[in-house]
Design a protein around this motif. Structure first.
Motif, PDB file in Angstrom:
ATOM      1  N   LEU A  38       0.845  -1.195   0.000  1.00  0.00           N
ATOM      2  CA  LEU A  38       0.000   0.000   0.000  1.00  0.00           C
ATOM      3  C   LEU A  38       0.875   1.237   0.000  1.00  0.00           C
ATOM      4  CD1 LEU A  38      -2.732   1.561   0.420  1.00  0.00           C
ATOM      5  CD2 LEU A  38      -2.241   1.393   2.879  1.00  0.00           C
ATOM      6  N   LEU A 119      -2.345  -6.905   2.545  1.00  0.00           N
ATOM      7  CA  LEU A 119      -1.249  -5.936   2.655  1.00  0.00           C
ATOM      8  C   LEU A 119      -0.178  -6.412   3.631  1.00  0.00           C
ATOM      9  CD1 LEU A 119      -3.243  -2.593   2.759  1.00  0.00           C
ATOM     10  CD2 LEU A 119      -2.089  -3.627   0.794  1.00  0.00           C
ATOM     11  N   LYS A 122       3.114  -1.261   4.148  1.00  0.00           N
ATOM     12  CA  LYS A 122       2.249  -0.081   4.046  1.00  0.00           C
ATOM     13  C   LYS A 122       3.108   1.166   4.164  1.00  0.00           C
ATOM     14  CE  LYS A 122      -0.924  -2.911   6.572  1.00  0.00           C
ATOM     15  NZ  LYS A 122      -1.146  -3.264   7.954  1.00  0.00           N
TER      16      LYS A 122
END
Length: 194
Positions: A38, A119, A122
């Motif tokens: 992300l 994910l 991040k």
């Protein structure tokens, strides 16, 4: 997948902030439920607003370098989700782009994040992304938060400065970032896509 596609279409048609802009809103994002990386940035800049391609500028060139990703890898939504805190270019102020509009995250962020169960890494680029994602864990300023990056690894967070050329002074004063953080980031990114 149909529900996510419907949500993305709603985001792309969003006009919540239209009256706040001197330009037509153009939400820019990249998302797929398979994404393992992300990028939570601030908001698109003017060039990205014009092209509709996230990080299609000098900031994106530096960010891809930091990640160790090719353009093809970076723009593969099954690898990388790009969800800025504000999906539209907010306009220009006295010292650069204006902050992302707060309505955007309130309206869309939680729903979009719910579609990203895979994910692992991040990237939280800048103060707005840090404050939303790290609720209460942010240090006294961006530099101190980025310096404490190891403290956030259990959650997969990499607090980051913005890769904009405007941050060249910060990068020259904080050379530990590219010496220590970037290599670890690249290792974790490679682990995600191999």
């Amino acid at each position: 997948m149909q529900a996510l596609e419907t949500l993305v279409e709603q985001v792309k048609g969003c006009r919540l902030c239209a009256s706040c802009f001197e330009h037509e809103p153009r939400p820019v994002l990249q998302v797929h439920p398979n994404a393992s990386i992300l990028i939570a940035g601030q908001a698109p800049g003017r060039k990205v607003h014009e092209t509709g391609v996230p990080f299609d500028d000098a900031s994106g060139d530096r960010l891809r370098l930091w990640l160790g990703l090719s353009k093809d890898e970076f723009y593969n939504p099954e690898l990388v989700a790009i969800l800025p805190m504000g999906f539209c270019f907010p306009g220009t102020g006295k010292s650069g782009d204006l902050p992302p509009r707060p309505e955007c995250a309130k309206a869309w962020r939680s729903d979009l994040m719910a579609f990203l169960p895979n994910l692992k890494v991040k990237l939280l680029v800048g103060q707005y992304a840090l404050n939303w994602h790290m609720k209460g864990q942010v240090r006294k300023n961006l530099t101190e938060t980025v310096k404490a990056w190891r403290d956030f690894q259990a959650d997969g967070y990499f607090p980051m400065p913005h890769p904009s050329p405007r941050n060249n002074i910060w990068l020259s004063k904080n050379q530990w970032f590219e010496a220590e953080v970037v290599p670890e980031l690249q290792t974790q990114v490679r682990d995600c896509i191999n």
